[in-house]
Motif scaffolding. Structure first.
Motif, PDB file in Angstrom:
ATOM      1  N   ASP A  27      42.199 -25.651  82.366  1.00 13.25           N
ATOM      2  CA  ASP A  27      40.944 -25.930  83.048  1.00 13.25           C
ATOM      3  C   ASP A  27      40.177 -27.042  82.328  1.00 13.25           C
ATOM      4  OD1 ASP A  27      38.889 -24.678  85.144  1.00 13.25           O
ATOM      5  OD2 ASP A  27      37.791 -25.185  83.307  1.00 13.25           O
ATOM      6  N   ALA A  78      46.155 -20.758  83.719  1.00 14.99           N
ATOM      7  CA  ALA A  78      45.198 -21.559  84.492  1.00 14.99           C
ATOM      8  C   ALA A  78      43.974 -21.895  83.651  1.00 14.99           C
ATOM      9  CB  ALA A  78      44.786 -20.795  85.750  1.00 14.99           C
ATOM     10  N   GLU A  80      49.102 -15.285  84.039  1.00 21.07           N
ATOM     11  CA  GLU A  80      48.968 -16.426  84.947  1.00 21.07           C
ATOM     12  C   GLU A  80      47.546 -16.971  84.906  1.00 21.07           C
ATOM     13  OE1 GLU A  80      50.238 -15.294  88.807  1.00 21.07           O
ATOM     14  OE2 GLU A  80      52.213 -14.598  88.159  1.00 21.07           O
ATOM     15  N   ASN A  81      46.563 -16.068  84.810  1.00 19.27           N
ATOM     16  CA  ASN A  81      45.177 -16.502  84.674  1.00 19.27           C
ATOM     17  C   ASN A  81      44.970 -17.273  83.379  1.00 19.27           C
ATOM     18  OD1 ASN A  81      43.658 -15.933  86.921  1.00 19.27           O
ATOM     19  ND2 ASN A  81      42.954 -13.941  86.217  1.00 19.27           N
TER      20      ASN A  81
END
Length: 201
Positions: free
Chosen positions: A65, A61, A57-58
């Protein structure tokens, strides 16, 4: 000017999602050995259930970015179990996960927490410059890939023989008996036909 805009859009598109890497496409996509000419690559080496954890999930993201996209960072993931050659190439231990940053012919290993979005982002933007830069190793040759594929084939054949050796032997004997029966039938049939032909003469 148009070329710069096109390059920026291309990098932005590439950074829009986590790129899945493997032994076959790693060097082609990253150009790691020739200076990472396709961009600066954040490569997440994962294994097992970690590949489906909150770390992923990171990564999603991070790949979306804006700051990382502007810096030309491409976020990617590689499953170590299905890409053993690349894992060995970068001397990846059998730990669940590891992150490296490929940039201009070298790579930096991240030693912080992969679950911290801010720490990983800071490392990719500037923090990597404070960690040792390791020269990117050359990829294995195609000949080596072919040889190892052959080794894997032999290994599979040996394992098949070990697991089903008795069954294979029985099948071979049955096929041999069947073949001999056909040959015997053909010889007898033609022999009888030849004998009848001589009697008619």
């Amino acid at each position: 000017m148009f070329a710069l805009i096109f390059l920026f859009l291309l990098l932005t598109i590439c950074s829009a999602e986590v790129v899945m890497l493997n032994d076959l496409n790693f060097e082609h996509d990253t150009q790691a050995a020739t200076g990472s000419t396709t961009g600066n690559w954040a490569v997440f080496f994962c294994q097992g259930s970690v590949c489906r954890s909150e770390i992923v999930e990171n990564l999603d993201a991070l790949s979306n970015d804006d700051e990382l996209a502007e810096a030309g960072v491409i976020v990617s993931s590689l499953h170590m179990s299905s890409s053993p050659e690349t894992s060995r190439r970068f001397d990846m231990p059998s730990t669940p996960s590891k992150l490296i940053f490929l940039k201009q012919g070298v790579y930096h290993k991240y030693s912080g927490s992969l679950t911290s979005f801010d720490d990983v982002k800071a490392f990719l933007l500037e923090g990597h410059s404070h960690s040792p830069a390791v020269r990117t190793p050359k990829p294995p040759s195609h000949l080596l890939f072919g040889y190892r594929d052959f080794e894997h084939l032999l290994s599979d054949m040996h394992r098949l023989n070990a697991d089903y050796g008795a069954l294979i032997n029985v099948a071979c004997v049955a096929m041999g008996i069947f073949f001999m029966a056909i040959v015997t039938w053909v010889l007898v049939a033609f022999g009888e036909g030849g004998g009848e032909g001589k009697k008619h003469r």
